[in-house]
Design a protein around this motif. Structure first.
Motif, mmCIF file in Angstrom:
data_model
loop_
_atom_site.group_PDB
_atom_site.id
_atom_site.type_symbol
_atom_site.label_atom_id
_atom_site.label_comp_id
_atom_site.label_asym_id
_atom_site.label_seq_id
_atom_site.Cartn_x
_atom_site.Cartn_y
_atom_site.Cartn_z
ATOM 1 N N ALA A 289 1.153 -0.988 -0.062
ATOM 2 C CA ALA A 289 0.352 -0.113 -0.130
ATOM 3 C C ALA A 289 0.783 1.007 -0.046
ATOM 4 C CB ALA A 289 -0.743 -0.158 1.151
ATOM 5 N N VAL A 290 2.040 1.402 0.810
ATOM 6 C CA VAL A 290 2.987 2.467 0.503
ATOM 7 C C VAL A 290 3.692 3.059 -0.616
ATOM 8 C CG1 VAL A 290 5.267 2.623 1.446
ATOM 9 C CG2 VAL A 290 3.223 1.687 3.497
ATOM 10 N N ALA A 291 4.289 1.953 -1.235
ATOM 11 C CA ALA A 291 4.519 1.998 -2.463
ATOM 12 C C ALA A 291 3.108 2.444 -3.466
ATOM 13 C CB ALA A 291 5.204 0.349 -3.271
ATOM 14 N N GLU A 292 1.388 1.878 -3.996
ATOM 15 C CA GLU A 292 1.174 1.657 -4.240
ATOM 16 C C GLU A 292 0.978 3.671 -4.506
ATOM 17 O OE1 GLU A 292 -1.704 -1.009 -3.804
ATOM 18 O OE2 GLU A 292 -0.520 -2.190 -4.824
ATOM 19 N N ARG A 293 0.737 3.774 -3.037
ATOM 20 C CA ARG A 293 0.307 5.824 -3.071
ATOM 21 C C ARG A 293 1.514 6.102 -4.013
ATOM 22 N NH1 ARG A 293 -0.630 6.776 3.162
ATOM 23 N NH2 ARG A 293 -0.452 8.789 2.164
ATOM 24 N N LEU A 294 2.799 5.402 -3.295
ATOM 25 C CA LEU A 294 3.789 6.604 -3.813
ATOM 26 C C LEU A 294 3.699 6.534 -5.453
ATOM 27 C CD1 LEU A 294 6.840 8.168 -3.368
ATOM 28 C CD2 LEU A 294 7.860 6.521 -3.445
ATOM 29 N N ALA A 295 3.529 5.154 -5.777
ATOM 30 C CA ALA A 295 3.223 5.188 -7.380
ATOM 31 C C ALA A 295 2.307 6.295 -7.787
ATOM 32 C CB ALA A 295 2.960 4.124 -7.813
ATOM 33 N N ASP A 296 0.755 6.279 -7.214
ATOM 34 C CA ASP A 296 -0.041 7.286 -7.638
ATOM 35 C C ASP A 296 0.343 8.870 -7.614
ATOM 36 O OD1 ASP A 296 -2.127 5.462 -7.884
ATOM 37 O OD2 ASP A 296 -2.587 5.410 -5.973
ATOM 38 N N GLU A 297 1.269 9.354 -6.142
ATOM 39 C CA GLU A 297 1.524 10.622 -6.212
ATOM 40 C C GLU A 297 2.886 10.581 -7.986
ATOM 41 O OE1 GLU A 297 3.341 12.119 -2.854
ATOM 42 O OE2 GLU A 297 2.122 11.625 -1.994
ATOM 43 N N LEU A 298 3.567 10.188 -8.076
ATOM 44 C CA LEU A 298 4.258 10.193 -8.918
ATOM 45 C C LEU A 298 3.467 10.012 -10.280
ATOM 46 C CD1 LEU A 298 7.679 9.964 -9.032
ATOM 47 C CD2 LEU A 298 7.098 7.974 -9.979
ATOM 48 N N ARG A 299 2.482 9.609 -10.320
ATOM 49 C CA ARG A 299 1.325 9.699 -11.126
ATOM 50 C C ARG A 299 1.048 11.006 -11.825
ATOM 51 N NH1 ARG A 299 -0.869 5.127 -10.720
ATOM 52 N NH2 ARG A 299 0.594 3.628 -12.147
ATOM 53 N N THR A 300 0.540 11.513 -10.441
ATOM 54 C CA THR A 300 -0.297 12.738 -10.333
ATOM 55 C C THR A 300 1.072 13.831 -10.949
ATOM 56 O OG1 THR A 300 -1.891 12.513 -8.632
ATOM 57 C CG2 THR A 300 -0.890 14.513 -9.525
ATOM 58 N N TYR A 301 2.021 13.658 -10.604
ATOM 59 C CA TYR A 301 3.300 14.942 -11.710
ATOM 60 C C TYR A 301 3.364 14.890 -12.798
ATOM 61 C CZ TYR A 301 7.427 17.332 -11.430
ATOM 62 O OH TYR A 301 8.578 18.290 -11.805
ATOM 63 N N LEU A 302 3.540 13.463 -13.076
ATOM 64 C CA LEU A 302 3.815 12.905 -14.525
ATOM 65 C C LEU A 302 2.750 13.485 -15.325
ATOM 66 C CD1 LEU A 302 6.472 10.163 -13.974
ATOM 67 C CD2 LEU A 302 7.191 12.641 -14.572
ATOM 68 N N GLY A 303 1.644 13.898 -15.436
ATOM 69 C CA GLY A 303 0.359 13.736 -15.736
ATOM 70 C C GLY A 303 0.138 15.399 -16.346
ATOM 71 N N HIS A 304 1.574 16.191 -15.755
ATOM 72 C CA HIS A 304 1.191 17.476 -16.078
ATOM 73 C C HIS A 304 2.560 17.757 -16.669
ATOM 74 C CE1 HIS A 304 2.532 19.396 -12.895
ATOM 75 N NE2 HIS A 304 1.693 18.247 -11.709
ATOM 76 N N ASP A 305 3.121 19.216 -17.594
ATOM 77 C CA ASP A 305 4.221 19.769 -17.474
ATOM 78 C C ASP A 305 5.135 20.556 -17.114
ATOM 79 O OD1 ASP A 305 3.174 21.381 -18.180
ATOM 80 O OD2 ASP A 305 3.803 21.283 -20.547
ATOM 81 N N ALA A 306 4.202 21.577 -15.749
ATOM 82 C CA ALA A 306 5.029 22.249 -14.798
ATOM 83 C C ALA A 306 5.769 21.550 -13.888
ATOM 84 C CB ALA A 306 3.779 22.316 -13.791
ATOM 85 N N PRO A 307 6.742 22.293 -14.343
ATOM 86 C CA PRO A 307 8.051 21.273 -13.143
ATOM 87 C C PRO A 307 8.010 21.591 -11.364
ATOM 88 C CG PRO A 307 8.503 23.905 -13.209
ATOM 89 C CD PRO A 307 7.436 23.276 -14.341
ATOM 90 N N VAL A 308 6.837 22.412 -11.247
ATOM 91 C CA VAL A 308 6.994 22.636 -9.506
ATOM 92 C C VAL A 308 5.454 21.717 -8.936
ATOM 93 C CG1 VAL A 308 6.641 24.219 -7.794
ATOM 94 C CG2 VAL A 308 7.755 24.754 -9.734
ATOM 95 N N GLY A 309 6.011 20.855 -7.948
ATOM 96 C CA GLY A 309 5.026 20.100 -7.695
ATOM 97 C C GLY A 309 3.966 20.890 -6.475
ATOM 98 N N GLU A 310 3.114 20.110 -6.121
ATOM 99 C CA GLU A 310 2.174 20.863 -5.371
ATOM 100 C C GLU A 310 2.931 21.322 -3.840
ATOM 101 O OE1 GLU A 310 -1.121 19.414 -2.310
ATOM 102 O OE2 GLU A 310 -0.473 17.735 -3.217
ATOM 103 N N HIS A 311 3.711 20.414 -3.194
ATOM 104 C CA HIS A 311 4.482 20.878 -2.132
ATOM 105 C C HIS A 311 5.589 22.058 -2.306
ATOM 106 C CE1 HIS A 311 2.479 17.733 -0.140
ATOM 107 N NE2 HIS A 311 2.795 16.361 -0.762
ATOM 108 N N LEU A 312 6.059 21.292 -3.483
ATOM 109 C CA LEU A 312 7.109 22.819 -3.734
ATOM 110 C C LEU A 312 6.443 24.186 -3.905
ATOM 111 C CD1 LEU A 312 10.515 23.492 -4.071
ATOM 112 C CD2 LEU A 312 10.192 22.585 -6.128
#
Length: 369
Positions: A289-312
């Protein structure tokens, strides 16, 4: 005899917007940088445990020490705080959260004032370094400090010992150098001038992907947990932007940590930005479950081309306010980011430019006056 005029404090409703500790931390940072006092009411009023907790008190105490502030209301559970900053100073500082509360959130509060203060300083903070709902050390070191280095600041950070919940006990050490070519900050508690502009900061493209790494941190738990996390992530992770690159992975044991703990961290190192994604292991949550949640976060970031993610995004708004001008592109705006957009101009007197793009991303900026 000269009479020094102290302006009325900025009045802040701590329950507005995201209504959490970030409002307090950002207000402390901006008060130190601009010399503007503030009075905050209803601090964390909507949270299950309202008012100031230990990590929030450590933020207040750290800010107080770094700028010789006068403070009222800095007690455990208080929902009211008045903070009147003095002059920023260098030196050797040490702060302890006194629990597993996040040392990294304390660091975020004082990092910019120490970096822009123009005086050499060292900072040691003990507490949690890999907490839920807080950035891990790797985010600060790889993502946030990379941006600040691009802005001309010289900061070195070291993880001396990780601290996981519930034991805490981690330690980070940060060194701030005094250089003549760094961006300046006008911090005059008598005249309250605006922050001096620095060379423009511009981050609107990621650039080429240089490498992708995955780390499973463990302390006092079986290595097999980390191995399961890595295997699950590698099978669930979205494709990388460069198909010729793959993930490097490793297990890092930290048995010097006072208590057991686990975290899974993915880092995408692009030409212009590094983004760190982090999910802490928690009791009752499987490695898969930990690994799948991390993969989901990565998927969200790679779903657009903006360099700056939510927390940054949350932190770069403070950087822009501090440096006086600059621009960056980010993903969809979170409640934290929208709260920053409302709060920070109250200290600087300057509104951010917010431009929505057709793909759901945003350009945020400040132009020099």
């Amino acid at each position: 005899m000269t009479t020094i005029h102290t302006p009325d404090p900025i009045l802040i409703d701590g329950s507005a917007g995201e209504g959490g500790g970030q409002m307090l931390r950002s207000a402390l940072t901006m008060a130190m940088l601009t010399g503007r006092p503030f009075a905050m009411e209803k601090i964390r009023a909507g949270r299950r445990r309202s008012g100031l907790l230990r990590q929030h008190l450590t933020c207040v105490r750290a800010a107080t020490a770094i700028c010789n502030a006068e403070v009222e209301g800095a007690t455990l559970g208080s929902q009211s705080l008045r903070f009147t900053p003095g002059d920023l100073q260098g030196g050797d500082f040490r702060f302890e959260v006194g629990s597993a509360g996040s040392a990294m959130l304390v660091l975020q509060t004082v990092l910019l004032p120490l970096a822009l203060g123009g005086q050499p300083a060292t900072l040691s903070i003990s507490g949690g370094t890999h907490n839920p709902a807080a950035p891990p050390f790797e985010f600060i070191a790889r993502t946030y400090l990379k941006v600040l280095r691009e802005a001309g600041l010289t900061i070195k950070a070291e993880l001396r010992r990780p601290g996981f919940m519930p034991a805490g006990g981690g330690e980070v050490f940060v060194q701030f150098s005094s250089t003549h070519d760094r961006p300046g900050v006008v911090q005059d508690p008598h005249t309250y001038e605006a922050i001096a502009p620095s060379p423009a900061f511009n981050l609107r493209a990621r650039g080429a992907l240089l490498d992708a790494s995955l780390e499973a941190l463990i302390a006092h738990i079986p290595t097999s947990i980390a191995e399961r996390e890595i295997a699950t992530f590698l099978s669930a992770a979205p494709p990388l932007p460069d198909p010729t690159l793959g993930w490097s992975s490793r297990v890092l044991r930290h048995d010097a940590s006072p208590g057991p703990g686990n975290a899974l961290i993915a880092t995408l190192n692009f030409e212009h930005v590094s983004e760190v994604f982090f999910i802490p292991g928690q009791k009752g949550v499987s490695a898969e479950a930990v690994a799948e949640r991390l993969a989901d976060e990565l998927r969200t970031y790679l779903g657009h081309d903006a360099p700056v993610g939510e927390h940054l995004t949350d932190q770069l708004l403070v950087v822009l306010a501090a440096l006086g001008r600059g621009r960056f592109r980010c993903g969809p705006l979170s409640s934290h980011a929208r709260t920053q957009l409302e709060l920070l101009p109250r200290f600087t007197g300057r509104e951010f430019e917010v431009s929505a793009r057709g793909d759901g991303t945003f350009d945020l900026g400040l132009e020099s006056e």
